[in-house]
Design a protein around this motif. Structure first.
Motif, short mmCIF file in Angstrom:
data_model
loop_
_atom_site.label_atom_id
_atom_site.label_comp_id
_atom_site.label_asym_id
_atom_site.label_seq_id
_atom_site.Cartn_x
_atom_site.Cartn_y
_atom_site.Cartn_z
N LYS A 237 0.82 -1.21 0.00
CA LYS A 237 0.00 0.00 0.00
C LYS A 237 0.85 1.27 0.00
O LYS A 237 0.51 2.25 -0.64
CB LYS A 237 -0.89 -0.06 1.24
CG LYS A 237 -1.89 1.02 1.36
CD LYS A 237 -3.01 0.59 2.29
CE LYS A 237 -2.55 0.64 3.75
NZ LYS A 237 -3.68 0.35 4.65
N TRP B 90 -8.74 -8.23 -0.62
CA TRP B 90 -9.50 -7.04 -0.99
C TRP B 90 -8.57 -5.83 -1.14
O TRP B 90 -8.76 -4.97 -1.97
CB TRP B 90 -10.54 -6.82 0.12
CG TRP B 90 -11.36 -5.59 -0.01
CD1 TRP B 90 -11.26 -4.46 0.73
CD2 TRP B 90 -12.41 -5.36 -0.96
NE1 TRP B 90 -12.19 -3.55 0.32
CE2 TRP B 90 -12.91 -4.08 -0.72
CE3 TRP B 90 -12.98 -6.13 -1.98
CZ2 TRP B 90 -13.94 -3.53 -1.46
CZ3 TRP B 90 -14.02 -5.58 -2.72
CH2 TRP B 90 -14.48 -4.31 -2.46
N SER B 91 -7.50 -5.83 -0.31
CA SER B 91 -6.59 -4.68 -0.28
C SER B 91 -5.86 -4.48 -1.60
O SER B 91 -5.17 -3.48 -1.78
CB SER B 91 -5.57 -4.86 0.84
OG SER B 91 -4.80 -6.01 0.60
N GLY C 24 -7.05 -3.45 -4.04
CA GLY C 24 -7.59 -2.19 -4.53
C GLY C 24 -6.87 -0.98 -3.97
O GLY C 24 -7.07 0.14 -4.44
N ASN C 25 -6.00 -1.20 -2.98
CA ASN C 25 -5.26 -0.08 -2.42
C ASN C 25 -3.86 0.05 -3.01
O ASN C 25 -3.07 0.87 -2.57
CB ASN C 25 -5.14 -0.24 -0.90
CG ASN C 25 -6.27 0.48 -0.19
OD1 ASN C 25 -6.97 1.31 -0.79
ND2 ASN C 25 -6.45 0.17 1.08
N SER D 265 -12.64 -4.77 -5.88
CA SER D 265 -11.77 -3.61 -5.62
C SER D 265 -10.73 -3.43 -6.72
O SER D 265 -10.10 -2.37 -6.81
CB SER D 265 -11.08 -3.75 -4.26
OG SER D 265 -10.28 -4.91 -4.23
N ASN E 297 -10.55 -0.29 -8.60
CA ASN E 297 -9.90 0.96 -8.14
C ASN E 297 -8.58 1.23 -8.84
O ASN E 297 -8.04 2.33 -8.75
CB ASN E 297 -9.57 0.87 -6.64
CG ASN E 297 -10.81 0.74 -5.78
OD1 ASN E 297 -11.92 0.89 -6.28
ND2 ASN E 297 -10.62 0.48 -4.51
C1 LIG Z 1 -7.64 1.00 1.63
O1 LIG Z 1 -7.06 1.51 2.80
C2 LIG Z 1 -7.96 2.23 3.60
C3 LIG Z 1 -7.19 2.73 4.80
O2 LIG Z 1 -5.94 3.18 4.45
C4 LIG Z 1 -9.11 1.37 4.05
O3 LIG Z 1 -10.04 2.13 4.76
C5 LIG Z 1 -9.77 0.78 2.83
O4 LIG Z 1 -10.76 -0.12 3.23
C6 LIG Z 1 -8.76 0.08 1.99
N1 LIG Z 1 -9.39 -0.36 0.79
C7 LIG Z 1 -9.20 -1.55 0.35
C8 LIG Z 1 -9.87 -1.89 -0.94
O5 LIG Z 1 -8.52 -2.35 0.95
#
Ligand SMILES: *[C@@H]1O[C@H](CO)[C@@H](O)[C@H](O)[C@H]1NC(C)=O
Ligand SMILES: *[C@@H]1O[C@H](CO)[C@@H](O)[C@H](O)[C@H]1NC(C)=O
Ligand SMILES: *[C@@H]1O[C@H](CO)[C@@H](O)[C@H](O)[C@H]1NC(C)=O
Ligand SMILES: *[C@@H]1O[C@H](CO)[C@@H](O)[C@H](O)[C@H]1NC(C)=O
Ligand SMILES: *[C@@H]1O[C@H](CO)[C@@H](O)[C@H](O)[C@H]1NC(C)=O
Ligand SMILES: *[C@@H]1O[C@H](CO)[C@@H](O)[C@H](O)[C@H]1NC(C)=O
Length: 928
Positions: A310, A331-332, A334-335, A357, A360
């Protein structure tokens, strides 16, 4: 203008601030010391070096004789005052021979560059005497034997480039004494003995590339001590073991490349929830390549390490394909960085749903998640990814419908959804993907009709594979407007009705399969215009009527008409056909010549699979031999590391010239590069790309493999010749050069590779055609992303810094090369020019001039002179304001070049804006 070489080795001053700049530059880096007698030693050493050169095809060393002082010899540069040799720069001249030990007598030498020649044998031990040497570039030669240990005598060395040679043995320990070393490139040799821990002592290293050597062993923990390291290339080194944690502390890393090894280890959270793999400190990283390894565990959440990415806000490429990763994508994902362009997870054992996600990741251009066990629907959020060019989701267990939102992907070039369980109809929205070249939906459960009326608008389609689905209905006449199609595979569906006559309009077709459907009626006569057709399979249908005679005249390598209801083919004949694919049945059907094809087919039945990769009409070795006067020296017009280019005439009577590019097959990789080039070129037609006429793939009279490509001949030579010719007649005007820049910018969208002035060729009308890149974007997107391994390299000086040496190409990198080319065109200086050493690059040189408002001082005087001459001829009044306008245009152009060649890929100008800007400048100039 004078060639750059004489600029720096002669002392004739010209009253411009450029000269001041040069003098200034010399003063900084050349300490004037006068040593009597040294001259003689240098003179002798150079002659000894020349004496061991066995072949010098371009006469690079012709001036090395007693008629001139050695400081005036080509490729030799001396200090201004002491007249001792400081630089030898002999690049890409096809020089063969060995390097004389006398090189060790050139005690003032600061740079030795023999890049891209054919020097062989040992690197002489005597090099170790060169205590002033800072740059040693011997890459792309044939040096064998070991790296000499006494290289440590060159304790001022800052950069060593020995890549692409045939060096053996292990890295000598003494190399670790070179405390000033910031660049060490040893890739693609035969080095063994593991990656030695003592490299950890080279704490100034910023770039370390040892990839493509059979080192073996594991990655030493100590590499984590290289605190200055920005780039690390350990790919293809037969490494095993795990990635040492220490690597994740190298906070300056921008590029880590460990692909193609046997590395193992689980990347899942260790006990206590701490990630064993934690990328969060690598804040500047933009390329992570761990692909083709054995990483992975059985842990369901092993992909959790993606969370730690991230913080890597500049990440451009993430390649984790062909490992053993299991579990689900978190899921992350997407970050991840919104900059991320390239996400490659192909060929793992990932399962579960594709997280929505992913929608994104708006920067994505390439998404490859194929060859896993993903299930569930294709998330419609993919439709948000407006920059996507390639989507590879094939070979999973995806089900449900293809989302309509796919039609939003206006940049899409290739869509692979093959071998899933997708059902429902093919969305007609796909017709909105105007750039689509390849559509693979084969091997699914799709039903309904083929939306040809919608697809026809995207008439760029080159490959359409809808095989093995449940499609029904007829093939409508609109198929004829898909006239770029080279492959149409509709086999194994339930299509019915007649074969449309319009199919004969698809004149580019190489492969056509309608096998296993319910087509009826006759084979339309119109198919006789499919002259390029190599494969035709219409077996297992209900076709009837006569088998047409024209089949005899097509150059088919694979023909299957069996299991139909053709006239004259009686019960027993049909069974013959059915068993032997026409062989045997042919004579009875009155098509004796095809019998021959059948025999050929049997011999090379494997070819029918790949014949679609061939395609265009080829010529034979002896034709090319004749065309080029037996590949005579006098026909030779260029020579590169992979190929030589000859001028010739293919057909004696028509008098048109062609350029024949013959591949040097003994060079590793040449064969592959050839295939790629053929593939790439064949399907691209663009005004500003060099057109390929034909190819030759056969054997010479000794039976050695021979491969050549025949291009249209460009009578006006290359841009390089124009920019650096010493003849006063060959000069480009400002308008001409601006047009050339525009031409190149237009082509830039299609190419992907080695952009430099010598690859820009000019036709009769001075229209620029970009050519000679081994790999086109087309190909990169069509087939490579399934299993990418691009080894193409650019040319020093033009290659974006993020590539360093031998890295993968991106469009941002092409923009960089373009920027450098613009600056070269405007200033007449090559990026490799003598004056651009030690911190001052062409880019910096230009941006300093912009900053100080003295751009006109750095412009090649000819550009302005020629412009003024033209203006006089046209009797344009020389108003003061015209001069200002020209100066402004020149400054804007230089500014564009500077913005394209920014070091950071993210700061570079977008190519679309470049085109707009250049167009604007050109309009202004033309309207004066
Ligand atoms: C991305 O990170 C934020 C916090 O930094 C979090 O609130 C959000 O859920 C995260 N999104 C994903 C798709 O993981
Ligand atoms: C020059 O190099 C040769 C070969 O290494 C050596 O024999 C000779 O002594 C050297 N001459 C000088 C003046 O250093
Ligand atoms: C590397 O550096 C360490 C400590 O500075 C030193 O003890 C060691 O001898 C060095 N090793 C080599 C091979 O230079
Ligand atoms: C990652 O970024 C977050 C938010 O910017 C910051 O709080 C955290 O310290 C960073 N982690 C590291 C290891 O730099
Ligand atoms: C088209 O798809 C079929 C079925 O999956 C496959 O066998 C065939 O090789 C594909 N053809 C091409 C040209 O890719
Ligand atoms: C059918 O074909 C076979 C083999 O070619 C031939 O011997 C036979 O006479 C044919 N029969 C008819 C009815 O045409």
């Amino acid at each position: 203008m004078k060639p750059a070489t004489s600029l720096s080795s002669s002392s004739s001053p010209s009253p411009s601030s450029l000269t001041h700049f040069l003098i200034y530059a010399f003063v900084i880096y050349l300490t004037p010391t006068i040593i009597s007698g040294g001259n003689e030693t240098d003179h002798e050493a150079l002659l000894k070096i020349k004496s061991l050169v066995t072949h010098d095809p371009y006469g690079a060393l012709a001036s090395w004789n007693n008629s001139f002082h050695f400081c005036d010899w080509e490729h030799v540069y001396c200090g201004k005052r002491h007249k001792r040799v400081t630089y030898i720069e002999l690049e890409s001249n096809g020089v063969e021979g060995s390097l004389s030990p006398y090189v060790g007598n050139l005690s003032f030498l600061r740079m030795l560059s023999l890049v891209n020649n054919s020097f062989q044998g040992a690197i002489p031990l005597e090099l170790g005497r060169l205590s002033r040497l800072r740059f040693l570039f011997l890459y792309q030669n044939k040096f064998s034997v070991v790296i000499p240990a006494n290289i440590s005598g060159c304790f001022n060395l800052a950069q060593i480039g020995l890549s692409n040679n045939e060096l053996v043995g292990s890295i000598p320990k003494e190399i670790s004494f070179l405390s000033k070393l910031n660049f060490l490139s040893l890739f693609n040799n035969n080095l063994t003995g593991g990656i030695p821990p003592f490299l950890g002592n080279l704490t100034s290293l910023e770039m370390l590339s040892v990839k493509e050597n059979p080192f073996g062993g594991s990655i030493p923990h100590i590499v984590g001590h290289l605190k200055s390291l920005k780039e690390l290339y350990f790919g293809g080194c037969s490494l095993y073991g795990t990635i040492p944690d220490s690597l994740y502390n190298l906070s300056l890393l921008i590029n880590i490349s460990l692909g193609d090894n046997h590395l193992t280890g689980s990347l899942h959270p260790a006990i206590g929830g701490k990630l064993t793999v934690d990328f969060s400190k690598l804040r500047d990283i933009y390329y992570i390549n761990l692909r083709d390894n054995l990483f992975g565990s059985n842990e369901p959440d092993e992909m959790k390490f993606i969370d730690s990415l991230k913080n890597c806000t500049g990440l451009l490429r993430l390649e984790l394909g062909n490992c053993n990763f299991q579990g689900m994508i978190p899921w992350s994902i997407g970050n991840l960085s919104s900059q991320l362009k390239f996400l490659y997870l192909y060929g793992n054992q990932l399962h579960g749903d594709l997280p929505t996600s992913i929608g994104n990741l708006v920067g994505l251009e390439m998404l490859s998640l194929g060859g896993n066990q993903f299930a569930g629907n294709v998330p419609s959020t993919i439709g948000n990814l407006q920059k996507l060019k390639v989507v590879y989701l094939g070979e999973n267990q995806l089900s449900g419908q293809i989302p309509d939102a796919m039609g939003n992907l206006s940049s899409l070039i290739s869509l692979y959804l093959s071998s899933n369980m997708l059902e429902g109809v093919i969305p007609s929205s796909l017709g909105n993907c105007r750039n689509l070249l390849a559509l693979y939906l084969n091997d699914n459960k799709l039903s309904g009709k083929i939306p040809t009326p919608h697809l026809q608008v995207s008439s760029l389609l080159v490959i359409l594979n809808l095989s093995q689905n449940n499609l029904f209905g007829s093939l409508t006449a609109e198929v004829g407007s898909l006239d770029m199609l080279t492959i149409l595979d509709l086999s194994d569906n339930n299509l019915s009705g007649v074969i449309p006559i319009s199919l004969g309009d698809c004149g580019s077709l190489l492969g056509l399969s309608l096998k296993g459907n319910l087509f009826q009626g006759v084979i339309p006569q119109s198919l006789s215009s499919l002259k390029a057709l190599v494969v035709l399979d219409i077996s297992y249908n209900k076709l009837s009527g006569q088998i047409p005679k024209f089949l005899e005249h097509l150059k088919l390598e694979y023909l299957d008409l069996s299991y139909n209801e053709f006239e004259g083919a009686n019960e027993s004949a049909l069974s013959v056909l059915g068993n032997s694919r026409l062989c045997g049945g042919i004579v009875e059907l009155g098509l004796p010549k095809l019998y021959v094809w059948c025999k050929k087919l049997k011999r090379k039945s494997h070819i029918s699979q790949t014949s679609t990769n061939k395609g265009f009409i080829t010529v034979a070795y002896n034709q090319l031999l004749k065309a080029t006067n037996g590949f005579s020296e006098s026909n030779l017009i260029g020579k590169g590391s992979f190929s030589s280019v000859y001028k010739g005439t293919l057909y004696e009577d028509d008098g048109t010239f062609v350029a024949v590019k013959v591949l040097h097959l003994q060079i590793q990789g040449a064969q592959r590069s050839f295939m790629r080039e053929c593939e790439a070129w064949r399907n691209i037609r663009h005004r500003n790309l060099l057109k390929i006429i034909t190819s030759c793939s056969s054997a010479d009279f000794q039976g050695n493999p021979f491969k050549a490509l025949v291009y249209e001949f460009m009578p006006n030579g290359s841009l390089h010749d124009w920019l650096h010719s010493s003849e006063s007649t060959s000069r480009l005007s400002l308008i001409q050069i601006m047009k050339i820049f525009m031409d190149i910018a237009y082509a830039l969208d299609y190419i992907h590779g080695d952009l430099k002035p010598s690859n820009v060729l000019l036709d009769d009308d001075m229209v620029a055609h970009v050519g000679d890149f081994g790999l086109a974007r087309f190909l990169a997107f069509i087939s490579l992303y399934k299993n990418i391994s691009t080894g193409i390299r650019g040319t020093i000086g033009y290659v974006a810094p993020e590539y360093g040496v031998g890295r993968q190409m991106t469009s941002g990198g092409d923009v960089y090369s373009f920027g450098i080319l613009v600056l070269e065109g405007m200033t007449g200086k090559r990026p490799t020019d003598e004056i651009f050493k030690e911190g001052i690059s062409l880019h910096k040189f230009a941006s300093m001039a912009l900053r100080d408002n003295i751009v006109t001082n750095i412009i090649d005087v000819n550009i302005i002179n020629v412009y003024q001459e033209e203006a006089e001829v046209k009797e344009i009044k020389k108003e003061a304001n015209m001069k200002t306008i020209i100066e402004e245009c020149v400054a804007s152009t230089v500014k564009t070049g500077v913005s394209c060649s920014m070091n950071s890929p993210t700061q570079r100008m977008d190519i679309k804006n470049v085109v707009l800007e250049l167009q604007h400048i050109l309009n202004t100039l033309q309207n004066i």
